[in-house]
Enzyme design. Structure first.
Site, PDB file in Angstrom:
ATOM      1  CE  LYS A 120     -20.421   8.808 -38.206  1.00 28.76           C
ATOM      2  NZ  LYS A 120     -20.832  10.062 -37.408  1.00 28.76           N
ATOM      3  CE1 TYR A 165     -26.682  12.887 -37.430  1.00 26.65           C
ATOM      4  CE2 TYR A 165     -27.686  15.415 -38.656  1.00 26.65           C
ATOM      5  CZ  TYR A 165     -26.042  14.296 -37.500  1.00 26.65           C
ATOM      6  OH  TYR A 165     -25.451  13.825 -38.490  1.00 26.65           O
ATOM      7  CD  GLU A 207       8.400   2.353 -20.506  1.00 26.93           C
ATOM      8  OE1 GLU A 207       9.064   3.154 -19.548  1.00 26.93           O
ATOM      9  OE2 GLU A 207       8.587   2.331 -21.021  1.00 26.93           O
ATOM     10  CE  LYS A 241      17.054   2.118 -20.536  1.00 26.58           C
ATOM     11  NZ  LYS A 241      16.859   2.456 -19.242  1.00 26.58           N
ATOM     12  CG  ASN A 269      13.778   0.577 -22.023  1.00 25.96           C
ATOM     13  OD1 ASN A 269      14.539   0.427 -21.202  1.00 25.96           O
ATOM     14  ND2 ASN A 269      14.296   0.939 -22.843  1.00 25.96           N
ATOM     15  CD  GLN A 275     -20.318  14.198 -40.280  1.00 24.80           C
ATOM     16  OE1 GLN A 275     -20.675  14.181 -41.172  1.00 24.80           O
ATOM     17  NE2 GLN A 275     -19.163  14.989 -40.927  1.00 24.80           N
ATOM     18  CB  THR A 332      -0.806   0.070   1.119  1.00 27.04           C
ATOM     19  OG1 THR A 332      -0.362   0.233   2.415  1.00 27.04           O
ATOM     20  CG2 THR A 332      -1.565  -1.546   0.964  1.00 27.04           C
ATOM     21  CG  HIS A 333       0.208   4.151   0.895  1.00 24.59           C
ATOM     22  ND1 HIS A 333      -0.410   5.767   1.241  1.00 24.59           N
ATOM     23  CD2 HIS A 333      -0.233   3.392   2.299  1.00 24.59           C
ATOM     24  CE1 HIS A 333      -1.315   5.649   1.994  1.00 24.59           C
ATOM     25  NE2 HIS A 333      -1.430   4.215   3.046  1.00 24.59           N
ATOM     26  CB  SER A 335      18.482   2.155 -24.939  1.00 27.73           C
ATOM     27  OG  SER A 335      19.553   3.266 -25.416  1.00 27.73           O
TER      28      SER A 335
HETATM   29  N1  ARG Z   1     -22.653  11.986 -42.548  1.00 28.99           N
HETATM   30  C1  ARG Z   1     -23.506  12.073 -41.226  1.00 28.99           C
HETATM   31  C2  ARG Z   1     -23.415  11.552 -40.012  1.00 28.99           C
HETATM   32  O1  ARG Z   1     -22.707  11.153 -39.549  1.00 28.99           O
HETATM   33  C3  ARG Z   1     -25.212  11.495 -41.569  1.00 28.99           C
HETATM   34  C4  ARG Z   1     -25.962  11.228 -41.027  1.00 28.99           C
HETATM   35  C5  ARG Z   1     -26.537  13.227 -41.801  1.00 28.99           C
HETATM   36  N2  ARG Z   1     -27.074  13.446 -41.714  1.00 28.99           N
HETATM   37  C6  ARG Z   1     -27.824  15.191 -41.695  1.00 28.99           C
HETATM   38  N3  ARG Z   1     -28.846  14.996 -41.934  1.00 28.99           N
HETATM   39  N4  ARG Z   1     -27.048  15.799 -42.526  1.00 28.99           N
HETATM   40  O2  ARG Z   1     -23.506  12.328 -38.684  1.00 28.99           O
END
Ligand code: ARG
Length: 475
Positions: free
Chosen positions: A335, A327, A300, A293, A295, A332, A165-166, A287
């Site tokens: 993603k 929406y 890491e 070395k 590593n 967008q 611990t610590h 290294s």
């Molecule tokens: N490429 C857009 C996105 O990933 C798709 C949806 C677009 N919808 C719109 N109403 N322009 O969100």
């Protein structure tokens, strides 16, 4: 981006606008460079949508057959690279619509009925993530198995280690117990993905842009065909909701934090100062200037990658904050953090599994250091408690014993009988009976403790859990 298309890029709102988009807008708007990886899922959803349009009487038998054949061909062409997004395609949906139009002409346009990119993209991302959550869970199970195999080996040898611990010596434990502590954390990560999947299993298709569709679609059938538990209950929520992406990023970030803790431990264990373990050459780096070395770069990098997983989560939550229904194009931006989380974990987990399974622990050195730092002091105090001494007094008596040992540069079990009683009348010669590492470990024999039998039970339970998680991931 890929070869130039035969047909011009798809413009979804051509009828309403007199001029095309400015270059700066087009460059800002384009997402196909990162959302192209949704193509497979977009095509699956398109097939399901085509069948629903057919059942609704909006496509005749020949039209359906032609569309499904074209979607199949497009799917194959995407896989082989024969069809690729062009520089002029805005996103995965418009690129694939172009591909469809190239194959079946104006019939391809019929697929747009009752569907919007808003419900499409939300569906695609859910499909992608449900698939990849399973891949992540499989790799997690492999890392857990590597840790459990090491634990099993060292449980058989009862290898003790100084529990910290610590970052200071605290109490001896079995090395297996410590390794399984990491497995427990990863088991919660796997459970989190499985639990997340139940909430992610809702299908947005049928929600259209936001309000649903006046066409006689069949959201239940589409949901079932795509492996969802059911359709979304509210079309506005369905196109706006990115909880599933945020939750996934949280699960990934916490897995990253767990990986960083394991990484940090491996870095420490393999230092000259600790000398607990050695990394296999295949998982070590050298290294360019210092020939001696070796590593722990894998550990890491694992530790460092937690930062980007946390960054992805906070970036996503910040983007979502304050967005009005439904929406908004901000979405967008959902993603890249999600894709990056998947990519990161699929890179780190196998490397960590290999690092762990090929690592060698120095059992003799671990055993020699397990009781260092007067790590059995608590055992003496607990012996006194069993004899009825209030813990407060027992703690103080043993504290004096520790100071006496520090001053006289000796271990707890090297103090003679006369000195023991002088330090405290509670300290009779029997206190030496609890001053063994094996004894201290064996004595912690309640559930969750480090006694060998308890650790064996823990290991068996974890094996079953991991097997179940791996089966879910493969299914
Ligand atoms: N490429 C857009 C996105 O990933 C798709 C949806 C677009 N919808 C719109 N109403 N322009 O969100």
């Amino acid at each position: 981006m890929g070869g130039e298309a035969g047909t011009p890029p798809v413009r979804l709102w051509g009828g309403r606008f007199e001029s095309g988009p400015a270059d700066a807008l087009a460059r800002l708007s384009v997402s196909v460079q990162f959302d192209w990886r949704l193509a497979r899922y977009d095509l699956l959803a398109s097939g399901a949508h085509a069948r629903v349009l057919h059942r609704a009487g909006l496509l005749d038998d020949t039209e359906l057959a032609r569309l499904l054949a074209a979607l199949d061909e497009l799917s194959r062409d995407c896989q082989t690279g024969a069809f690729r997004p062009s520089a002029a395609d805005e996103d995965v949906h418009t690129a694939l619509e172009r591909g469809l139009l190239e194959r079946v002409g104006s019939l391809g346009g019929k697929l747009r009925a009752g569907r919007s990119r808003n419900d499409q993209v939300a569906t695609d991302l859910r499909l992608y993530l449900r698939d990849h959550a399973r891949q992540v869970a499989s790799r997690l199970a492999e890392l857990q198995t590597a840790l459990m195999d090491q634990a099993e080996r060292h449980l058989a040898d009862r290898t003790p280690v100084a529990g910290l611990t610590h970052t200071q010596h605290a109490q001896p434990v079995l090395l297996a117990h410590q390794l399984l502590a990491h497995v427990q954390a990863f088991a919660r990560d796997a459970a989190r993905l499985r639990d997340w999947d139940k909430r992610a299993a809702v299908c947005p298709l049928g929600s259209g842009a936001l309000a649903g569709s006046s066409l006689p679609l069949d959201p239940e059938a589409v949901a079932a065909e795509l492996g969802f538990d059911g359709p979304a209950a509210n079309s506005m929520d369905a196109v706006a909701d990115r909880d599933f992406a945020a939750e996934f990023c949280f699960a990934a970030a916490l897995t990253g934090v767990h990986l960083s803790r394991l990484g940090e431990e491996i870095v420490l264990w393999t230092t000259h100062e600790f000398g607990w373990a050695e990394i296999d050459d295949a998982y070590a780096t050298g290294s360019s200037i210092m020939p001696q070395k070796k590593n722990a770069d894998v550990a890491e990098i694992a530790r460092g990658k937690a930062g980007r997983l946390i960054g992805g989560l906070t970036g996503l939550l910040s983007m979502l904050k304050g967005l009005p229904l439904t929406y908004d194009r901000d979405l967008q931006e959902d993603k890249e953090p999600v894709f990056d989380a998947v990519d990161t974990l699929l890179l780190v987990l196998p490397a960590m599994a290999g690092l762990v399974s090929s690592m060698r622990f120095h059992a003799a050195r671990l055993a020699a250091g397990a009781a260092a730092g007067h790590a059995l002091a608590t055992d003496v105090a607990e012996l006194l408690v069993r004899r009825g001494v209030p813990f407060r007094e027992a703690h103080e008596a043993v504290g004096h014993l520790v100071v006496w040992c520090q001053v006289n540069d000796c271990e707890l079990d090297e103090v003679g009988d006369d000195d023991l009683v002088k330090i405290s009348p509670h300290l009779t010669p029997e206190v030496r009976s609890v001053l063994s590492v094996d004894g201290a470990i064996a004595a912690r024999d309640r559930v969750g403790g480090t006694a060998p039998d308890r650790v064996a039970e823990q290991l068996a339970a974890l094996r079953a859990t991991v097997q179940g998680d791996a089966a879910w991931a493969a299914g």
